[in-house]
Design a protein around this motif. Structure first.
Motif, mmCIF file in Angstrom:
data_model
loop_
_atom_site.group_PDB
_atom_site.id
_atom_site.type_symbol
_atom_site.label_atom_id
_atom_site.label_comp_id
_atom_site.label_asym_id
_atom_site.label_seq_id
_atom_site.Cartn_x
_atom_site.Cartn_y
_atom_site.Cartn_z
ATOM 1 N N ALA A 87 -7.719 5.641 -0.633
ATOM 2 C CA ALA A 87 -7.726 4.588 -1.919
ATOM 3 C C ALA A 87 -8.179 3.244 -1.467
ATOM 4 O O ALA A 87 -8.205 2.374 -2.318
ATOM 5 N N MET A 88 -7.620 3.055 0.388
ATOM 6 C CA MET A 88 -7.756 1.878 0.803
ATOM 7 C C MET A 88 -9.610 1.967 0.534
ATOM 8 O O MET A 88 -9.377 0.295 0.680
ATOM 9 N N ASP A 91 -10.198 0.391 -3.024
ATOM 10 C CA ASP A 91 -10.432 -0.845 -3.293
ATOM 11 C C ASP A 91 -10.860 -1.679 -2.208
ATOM 12 O O ASP A 91 -11.325 -3.165 -2.380
ATOM 13 N N HIS A 92 -11.204 -1.505 -0.754
ATOM 14 C CA HIS A 92 -11.883 -2.927 -0.452
ATOM 15 C C HIS A 92 -13.846 -2.596 -0.828
ATOM 16 O O HIS A 92 -14.183 -3.931 -1.640
ATOM 17 N N GLN A 94 -14.235 -2.131 -4.248
ATOM 18 C CA GLN A 94 -13.606 -2.936 -5.638
ATOM 19 C C GLN A 94 -13.341 -4.285 -5.553
ATOM 20 O O GLN A 94 -14.396 -4.724 -6.402
ATOM 21 N N HIS A 95 -13.098 -4.938 -3.976
ATOM 22 C CA HIS A 95 -12.786 -6.328 -4.068
ATOM 23 C C HIS A 95 -14.268 -7.043 -3.437
ATOM 24 O O HIS A 95 -14.773 -7.670 -3.814
ATOM 25 N N ILE A 125 -10.971 -6.702 2.038
ATOM 26 C CA ILE A 125 -10.167 -7.115 1.632
ATOM 27 C C ILE A 125 -10.091 -8.339 2.836
ATOM 28 O O ILE A 125 -9.650 -7.686 4.290
ATOM 29 N N TRP A 140 -3.664 -8.802 1.698
ATOM 30 C CA TRP A 140 -4.119 -7.574 0.712
ATOM 31 C C TRP A 140 -2.708 -7.702 -0.588
ATOM 32 O O TRP A 140 -3.475 -7.498 -1.811
ATOM 33 N N HIS A 144 -4.127 -7.823 -4.568
ATOM 34 C CA HIS A 144 -3.078 -7.086 -5.306
ATOM 35 C C HIS A 144 -2.240 -7.583 -6.532
ATOM 36 O O HIS A 144 -2.439 -7.050 -7.452
ATOM 37 N N ARG A 147 -5.842 -7.533 -8.653
ATOM 38 C CA ARG A 147 -5.992 -6.699 -8.519
ATOM 39 C C ARG A 147 -4.826 -5.157 -7.887
ATOM 40 O O ARG A 147 -5.047 -5.392 -7.028
ATOM 41 N N ASN A 149 -3.936 -3.313 -5.633
ATOM 42 C CA ASN A 149 -3.867 -1.954 -4.419
ATOM 43 C C ASN A 149 -3.086 -0.955 -3.544
ATOM 44 O O ASN A 149 -2.113 -1.953 -4.078
ATOM 45 N N THR A 150 -3.627 -0.656 -2.836
ATOM 46 C CA THR A 150 -3.113 0.307 -2.261
ATOM 47 C C THR A 150 -1.635 -0.087 -1.795
ATOM 48 O O THR A 150 -0.512 -0.166 -1.492
#
Length: 170
Positions: A87-88, A91-92, A94-95, A125, A140, A144, A147, A149-150
């Motif tokens: 998931a992280m 997240d990165h 997507q960022h 991130i 983070w 968050h 958007r 995030n984890t």
């Protein structure tokens, strides 16, 4: 576009004029800036951190959490759970895509001329290169609030637990 009034509010929070301020994507219920978005290139220097937390109360709360060892606690939780690690990474990625979408063509061209394109394509991130490490809760959490995030969800859960323990002991 950032209004002069909002720019002044950010300057007050920072104690200086903001550099590279492009937007204020998150404001409080009272209209106070909480998160700012900064240009990827400021004064010909790369700024891979897209979002900055400027809310004083949140910064203070996160400072306390970091000082209390929460990064290590959350990192242990992440290290033990492959789904959190995956998931992280998402997240990165997507960022990186979000940051790229905000970058003007002239800015991207200048970043390439300066040899920094890999910084923006390989760092997520907070400019983090290892996509399964936390490093800083502030970056983070700023991301968050824009958007989810984890790590932000883990921090929210920690605070919810902390708040329920505090109210149970009252």
């Amino acid at each position: 576009m950032v209004s002069v009034e909002n720019s002044a509010a950010v300057a007050t929070l920072l104690g200086r004029e903001p550099r590279g301020l492009e937007a204020i994507p998150v404001v409080s219920a009272a209209g106070e800036p909480m998160v700012i978005r900064v240009a990827s290139l400021v004064d010909d220097k790369p700024f891979p951190t897209l979002y900055w937390l400027v809310d004083r109360a949140l910064n203070y709360r996160i400072d306390g959490a970091e000082a209390g060892g929460l990064i290590a606690t959350l990192q242990d939780q992440i290290d033990a759970d492959e789904s959190l690690q995956a998931a992280m990474v998402a997240d990165h990625r997507q960022h990186i895509a979000d940051r790229d979408a905000y970058m003007a063509p002239a800015q991207r061209e200048r970043i390439a001329e300066l040899g920094f394109l890999s910084v923006f394509s390989e760092r997520g991130i907070g400019g983090i290169a290892d996509f399964t490490r936390i490093r800083c809760l502030h970056t983070w959490y700023a991301a968050h609030l824009v958007r989810p995030n984890t790590v932000g969800r883990l921090l929210d859960a920690h605070w919810a637990d902390e708040d329920s323990i505090g109210s149970a002991s009252s």
